[in-house]
Each structure stands twice: as C-alpha cells, then as structure tokens.
Enzyme design. Structure first.
Site, short mmCIF file in Angstrom:
data_model
loop_
_atom_site.label_atom_id
_atom_site.label_comp_id
_atom_site.label_asym_id
_atom_site.label_seq_id
_atom_site.Cartn_x
_atom_site.Cartn_y
_atom_site.Cartn_z
N HIS A 1 0.67 -1.44 0.08
CA HIS A 1 -0.07 0.05 0.04
C HIS A 1 0.79 1.42 0.13
O HIS A 1 0.30 2.45 -0.18
CB HIS A 1 -0.87 0.19 1.44
CG HIS A 1 -1.98 -1.11 1.35
ND1 HIS A 1 -2.72 -1.21 0.34
CD2 HIS A 1 -2.05 -1.74 2.24
CE1 HIS A 1 -3.55 -2.46 0.57
NE2 HIS A 1 -3.25 -2.69 1.65
N HIS B 1 -6.20 -7.56 0.43
CA HIS B 1 -6.43 -5.96 0.21
C HIS B 1 -5.85 -5.79 -1.28
O HIS B 1 -4.86 -6.63 -1.80
CB HIS B 1 -5.58 -5.24 1.10
CG HIS B 1 -6.31 -5.32 2.57
ND1 HIS B 1 -5.97 -6.33 3.26
CD2 HIS B 1 -7.23 -4.82 2.98
CE1 HIS B 1 -6.83 -6.37 4.51
NE2 HIS B 1 -7.45 -5.16 4.45
N TYR C 1 -3.65 -11.10 10.13
CA TYR C 1 -3.94 -10.70 11.25
C TYR C 1 -4.48 -11.57 12.30
O TYR C 1 -4.57 -11.17 13.51
CB TYR C 1 -4.72 -9.24 11.26
CG TYR C 1 -4.25 -8.20 10.22
CD1 TYR C 1 -3.07 -7.77 10.44
CD2 TYR C 1 -4.61 -8.35 8.77
CE1 TYR C 1 -2.50 -7.02 9.37
CE2 TYR C 1 -3.79 -7.62 7.94
CZ TYR C 1 -2.90 -6.98 7.97
OH TYR C 1 -2.29 -6.14 7.13
N ASP D 1 -3.08 -11.27 -1.57
CA ASP D 1 -3.40 -10.57 -0.18
C ASP D 1 -5.13 -10.35 -0.38
O ASP D 1 -5.70 -9.92 -1.71
CB ASP D 1 -2.61 -9.47 -0.04
CG ASP D 1 -2.83 -8.78 1.31
OD1 ASP D 1 -2.00 -8.99 2.34
OD2 ASP D 1 -3.76 -8.05 1.67
N ASP E 1 -4.53 -12.74 4.84
CA ASP E 1 -5.59 -12.46 5.27
C ASP E 1 -7.16 -12.80 4.49
O ASP E 1 -7.82 -11.90 4.76
CB ASP E 1 -5.41 -10.62 5.63
CG ASP E 1 -5.02 -9.95 4.35
OD1 ASP E 1 -4.69 -10.50 3.30
OD2 ASP E 1 -4.67 -8.64 4.32
N GLY F 1 -2.11 1.91 5.00
CA GLY F 1 -2.53 0.61 5.33
C GLY F 1 -1.37 -0.22 5.82
O GLY F 1 -1.08 -1.40 5.43
ZN LIG Z 1 -4.14 -7.43 3.31
#
Ligand SMILES: [Zn+2]
Length: 380
Positions: free
Chosen positions: A139, A176, A302, A174, A263, A147
């Site tokens: 990010h 994201h 996470y 990922d 994630d 991020g």
């Molecule tokens: Zn992520």
C-alpha cells in the site's frame, strides 16, 4: 553473483524486526516473522542442504530511494525516534492510528527493503526462489504511507529486477488491493500486475476494480479481480485458474514477485472472505509448478495462526520439502484431514459456502472472467 551457490530456495530472515511494535493495539505484529521462522526451523525446513537461511540485519537509504522521494525518506528518518508527530508527517500519512510513529520505524523500513532486495539477489544469483516474510508492503506510495505500509518493497523489487533485465509478473493474493504497486506501474507494459482481493466496495483501500486495467501503453497489463465478501475456496480457485494463471501464462515472465498475505482467511479479523489456507497454498503450488522462479513476499495477515501456518506451507512448497505433520487429526472419531496431503496438520479444515449464496458468488465470478476475456486478454 559469484558468492551465491545455487539452490532450491532461500529464506530471508530479519531477526531483529520482532522487537519493533507499531503500537500495543495495532493489528500488524512484526513478531510474526519470528513465529514463522521458529515454526519452519522446528519442522526442519531450514536445515536441508538445498535451502539457504540468509540473515539480514542492515539496510541502505539508497535502496529506499529506488522508489521513494527524498522528502519522504527524511520524514521516515524523523519518525524513527518514535516520538513527536508533526503536520508534515501527517501529510505523508504517518502518525495516524493506521500508520503510527514508533521507535525504530526507519530501521524497520530499511530492513524490510533490504530483505526483499536480498531475495531478488538470491533469485537472480542462482536460487530458484526466495522468501522474505518481512515484506509485501503493497500500500505504500512514493511519498505516502498507507494501510500499515511505510515503504513499498514490492515496487523496489520489481524495479531492481527490471533493471537486471528480467521480465516480471507481480501476483498479489492478499485480501487487500495492491494500490501502491498498481500506481507505480500503471502505464508500464513491461510489468504485469495481477491482484485478486476482496472488493473495494467493502474493504480498504476502496479501489482495485476490474475496469482499472492500466493506461497508455500499459493498458491491459494491470489486472484486478475484486471478489465479493464471503468468497470461498472454490470461487477463489475458479478466478485464480481462469484469470491469474491464464494472464501470467500469456505474459510468460522470467520471475514472479508474489505478495502472499494470508488475510483472505475466514478467521482473519480485518477482512470478510470465507477462504481456508487450502486454496491459498494450492494456488501457490500451481503457480510454482509453472513458474519456479519466485520472489515471495509476506503481506497482510492479522490472525497469528493463519500467518504462521500459511507461510510455513508456503516455505515448504518453495523449498520442495515436506511441511511435516502427516497425521489426520482424528477428533472424536471424525477424520479432520487427509494425512496424504503435505503439511496436513497445518491445513485448515475444508469448508465451502453453499445454496443461493454460493450461486451468487459463482455468477459474480463468471462475470469477472468474462470481463477479463473480453477486455484484457487480447492485450497480453
Ligand atoms: Zn491485506
């Protein structure tokens, strides 16, 4: 690189980073690097003669400058004390809840980038692949944090590989979208950027839609696959096989830079997908079989168990080793896993969405595949 012997895979270990702490409540824990290292070590995955364990304990400012502006690098240096936050820092996205100032911030950035560049060096120096768990900060922009990412080691790796004459595909699984990487190469036809992630309608960074396909000469070389919330392993695999694998095969890279955040897992506290680590590792295995040269980077994740299990499976795959375990995990007489599967004790129990919810997910995936076939495939 005469000093590098050839081998199967190199594990890049930044032993010092676990001491850094973004903030007590922050979901990103640098300690994950230590956890993954330990699990791999305990399972004998770092001692085989075909693999190398490379320790990185210092970095260089000039490597940050491959992508980041001088002004921004100065801000990172000022933030290293972990104390005062000023307006200038905030302007660059630093000093917020998301990207806090913490003691050793600049050192953390230097080490992350140095470790990723070491991975590049190992792969261009004769190793088949390399893994830096302290990387994948997709990010960060050239002059702005975002991020939980302060410096974009993935962009720096791609730029270094390009300079060394390698044809690079960046594959990001990922949860994201990789906004920082996308922006860095949006008009560049020499790098293929493919990101499969939870839709920006429901998740940060709120972009990465399928119609963001690159611009100018780079049109068609930026591919986004935004998945609906609740996407499961089967729908992910459908998209991965039909878009990610198809596009990478057409582009035919020398090296893949992979961002392998974990994630996407159903148990991740920040995202909304319903995947297990079975689709995660099986998609990586398929890609690795077709494209052995991979600079593998960590990324999001996470839930500590998801991170350690996922990245141990990833490392075992790159290293060509048995991840261990091998028992079926019989609980209450019910067989929970298949002992014939590599690293079966690290695998999640398989689970799938069903009924009308699944039909909706499949329909939406089919639309994305059609979009790719009609609007992007011809550029590759
Ligand atoms: Zn992520």
């Amino acid at each position: 690189m005469k000093d590098i012997r050839k081998g199967k895979a190199a594990f890049i270990y930044t032993s010092g980073v676990s001491e850094f702490n973004f903030s007590p409540e922050h979901p990103f824990k640098p300690l994950r690097v230590e956890k993954v290292y330990k699990m791999c070590k305990e399972r004998g995955l770092l001692s085989d003669s075909s693999v190398a364990l490379i320790k990185v304990d210092e970095g260089r400012e000039e490597d940050l400058a491959i992508f980041h502006t001088a002004d921004y690098i100065n801000i990172l240096k000022r933030a290293d004390s972990g104390e005062a936050v000023d307006v200038d820092m905030l302007y660059h996205g630093i000093g917020t809840m998301e990207n806090p100032v913490f003691s050793g911030l600049y050192q953390f950035c230097l080490l992350s980038v140095a470790a990723t560049l070491k991975a590049v060096e190992m792969v261009t120096g004769g190793f088949e692949s390399a893994f830096n768990p302290c990387g994948g900060f997709h990010h960060a922009h050239s002059d702005r944090a975002g991020g939980f990412c302060y410096v974009n080691d993935a962009v720096i790796a791609i730029k270094r590989l390009k300079k060394l004459g390698r044809r690079v595909a960046y594959v990001d699984i990922d949860a994201h979208h990789c906004d920082g990487v996308q922006d860095a190469f949006y008009d560049d036809p020499e790098v293929l950027i493919v990101s499969i992630h939870e839709s920006g309608r429901t998740l940060f960074p709120w972009g990465g839609f399928e119609n963001e396909i690159g611009k100018g000469k780079g049109k068609g070389f930026n591919i986004n696959i935004p998945m609906e919330p609740d996407t499961d392993d089967e729908v992910f695999t459908l998209l991965f096989n039909n878009i990610v694998m198809d596009s990478v095969k057409r582009f035919d890279p020398d090296v893949i830079v992979g961002q392998f955040g974990t994630d996407t897992s159903a148990t991740d506290p920040l995202t909304h997908l319903k995947m297990t680590n079975n689709a995660y590792i099986e998609s990586i295995q398929l890609m690795h079989k077709n494209f052995p040269n991979i600079v593998a980077l960590g990324g999001g994740g996470y839930n500590m168990k998801d991170v350690t299990n996922g990245w141990t499976l990833l490392w075992a795959e790159l290293a060509g080793l048995e991840a261990g375990g091998g028992y079926g995990g019989a609980i209450g007489g019910v067989l929970m896993g298949d002992s014939s599967i590599q690293g079966s004790d690290l695998r999640d129990m398989r689970s799938y969405v069903s009924g009308p919810a699944k039909e909706k997910l499949v329909l939406s995936a089919e639309k994305l595949i059609s979009y790719y076939e009609e609007n992007i495939q011809s550029f590759l």
